[in-house]
Design a protein around this motif. Sequence first.
Motif, short mmCIF file in Angstrom:
data_model
loop_
_atom_site.label_atom_id
_atom_site.label_comp_id
_atom_site.label_asym_id
_atom_site.label_seq_id
_atom_site.Cartn_x
_atom_site.Cartn_y
_atom_site.Cartn_z
N THR A 91 -3.07 21.94 -9.97
CA THR A 91 -4.29 22.66 -9.70
C THR A 91 -5.14 21.93 -8.66
O THR A 91 -5.44 20.75 -8.82
N ALA A 92 -5.49 22.64 -7.60
CA ALA A 92 -6.25 22.04 -6.50
C ALA A 92 -6.51 23.10 -5.44
O ALA A 92 -5.95 24.20 -5.49
N VAL A 93 -7.34 22.73 -4.48
CA VAL A 93 -7.47 23.52 -3.26
C VAL A 93 -6.42 22.99 -2.28
O VAL A 93 -6.39 21.79 -1.99
N TYR A 94 -5.58 23.89 -1.80
CA TYR A 94 -4.50 23.52 -0.89
C TYR A 94 -4.90 23.92 0.54
O TYR A 94 -5.30 25.05 0.79
N SER A 95 -4.74 22.95 1.46
CA SER A 95 -5.09 23.18 2.85
C SER A 95 -3.91 22.85 3.75
O SER A 95 -3.17 21.89 3.48
N CYS A 96 -3.76 23.64 4.81
CA CYS A 96 -2.76 23.28 5.80
C CYS A 96 -3.45 22.60 6.97
O CYS A 96 -4.65 22.79 7.21
N ALA A 97 -2.69 21.79 7.67
CA ALA A 97 -3.23 21.01 8.78
C ALA A 97 -2.18 20.88 9.87
O ALA A 97 -0.98 20.94 9.61
N ALA A 98 -2.66 20.69 11.09
CA ALA A 98 -1.78 20.57 12.25
C ALA A 98 -2.05 19.26 12.98
O ALA A 98 -3.20 18.83 13.09
N ARG A 99 -0.97 18.67 13.48
CA ARG A 99 -1.08 17.39 14.16
C ARG A 99 -0.35 17.47 15.49
O ARG A 99 0.80 17.92 15.55
N ARG A 100 -1.00 16.99 16.56
CA ARG A 100 -0.40 17.01 17.90
C ARG A 100 0.56 15.85 18.06
O ARG A 100 0.30 14.90 18.77
N SER A 101 1.67 15.92 17.34
CA SER A 101 2.65 14.85 17.37
C SER A 101 3.93 15.37 16.75
O SER A 101 3.92 16.34 15.99
N VAL A 102 5.04 14.71 17.06
CA VAL A 102 6.32 15.08 16.43
C VAL A 102 6.58 14.25 15.18
O VAL A 102 7.58 14.45 14.49
N VAL A 103 5.66 13.33 14.88
CA VAL A 103 5.85 12.42 13.76
C VAL A 103 5.06 12.91 12.56
O VAL A 103 3.86 13.17 12.66
N ILE A 104 5.72 13.02 11.42
CA ILE A 104 5.04 13.38 10.19
C ILE A 104 4.29 12.17 9.66
O ILE A 104 4.84 11.08 9.58
N THR A 105 3.07 12.35 9.29
CA THR A 105 2.30 11.29 8.68
C THR A 105 1.60 11.80 7.44
O THR A 105 1.28 12.99 7.36
N ARG A 106 1.36 10.93 6.48
CA ARG A 106 0.72 11.33 5.23
C ARG A 106 -0.79 11.13 5.27
O ARG A 106 -1.48 11.53 4.34
N ASP A 107 -1.31 10.50 6.31
CA ASP A 107 -2.73 10.20 6.40
C ASP A 107 -3.48 11.41 6.95
O ASP A 107 -3.26 11.80 8.11
N PRO A 108 -4.38 11.99 6.18
CA PRO A 108 -5.10 13.18 6.67
C PRO A 108 -5.93 12.91 7.92
O PRO A 108 -6.21 13.84 8.69
N LYS A 109 -6.30 11.66 8.14
CA LYS A 109 -7.11 11.33 9.32
C LYS A 109 -6.33 11.55 10.62
O LYS A 109 -6.93 11.64 11.69
N ASN A 110 -5.02 11.64 10.52
CA ASN A 110 -4.18 11.81 11.71
C ASN A 110 -3.91 13.27 12.04
O ASN A 110 -3.14 13.55 12.96
N TYR A 111 -4.51 14.19 11.31
CA TYR A 111 -4.33 15.61 11.58
C TYR A 111 -5.56 16.13 12.33
O TYR A 111 -6.69 15.75 12.03
N ASP A 112 -5.30 17.00 13.29
CA ASP A 112 -6.34 17.42 14.23
C ASP A 112 -7.02 18.73 13.85
O ASP A 112 -8.17 18.95 14.22
N TYR A 113 -6.32 19.61 13.16
CA TYR A 113 -6.87 20.91 12.83
C TYR A 113 -6.59 21.22 11.36
O TYR A 113 -5.53 20.86 10.83
N TRP A 114 -7.56 21.91 10.74
CA TRP A 114 -7.49 22.20 9.32
C TRP A 114 -7.84 23.65 9.03
O TRP A 114 -8.71 24.23 9.70
#
Length: 124
Positions: A91-114
């Motif tokens: 149970t939670a609020v689920y958000s999608c995010a986009a990152r200008r990179s080909v590398v997957i990262t788990r740090d939300p600070k590295n995502y550019d759009y939400w």
Amino acid sequence: QVQLVESGGGLVQAGGSLRLSCAASGRTFSSYTMGWFRQAPGKEREFVGGISPSGGSKDYVDSVKGRFTMSRDNGKKMMYLQMNSLKPEDTAVYSCAARRSVVITRDPKNYDYWGQGTQVTVSS
């Protein structure tokens, strides 16, 4: 610029399934790494999973491995999160995010759009 809109959240009983969708705008969706994050009340935002621009690489947090599956359709500018065997702790609020990179990262600070998020509630 990329705009993201989630849908598909709702109330489901434990053991049930939901499919979340993330619709993207913009012409370069296929070049973005995408991620799903969730945030429960009183808790920090948590990485759920990430998918590379081609969809060929994926990463999941251990707590959802084997239950959740990410996919994307670059032609439709869509990303999905299939959630099976849901538990109350999902149970939670689920958000999608986009990152200008080909590398997957788990740090939300590295995502550019939400996106704005969609509520998922799993009852016991």
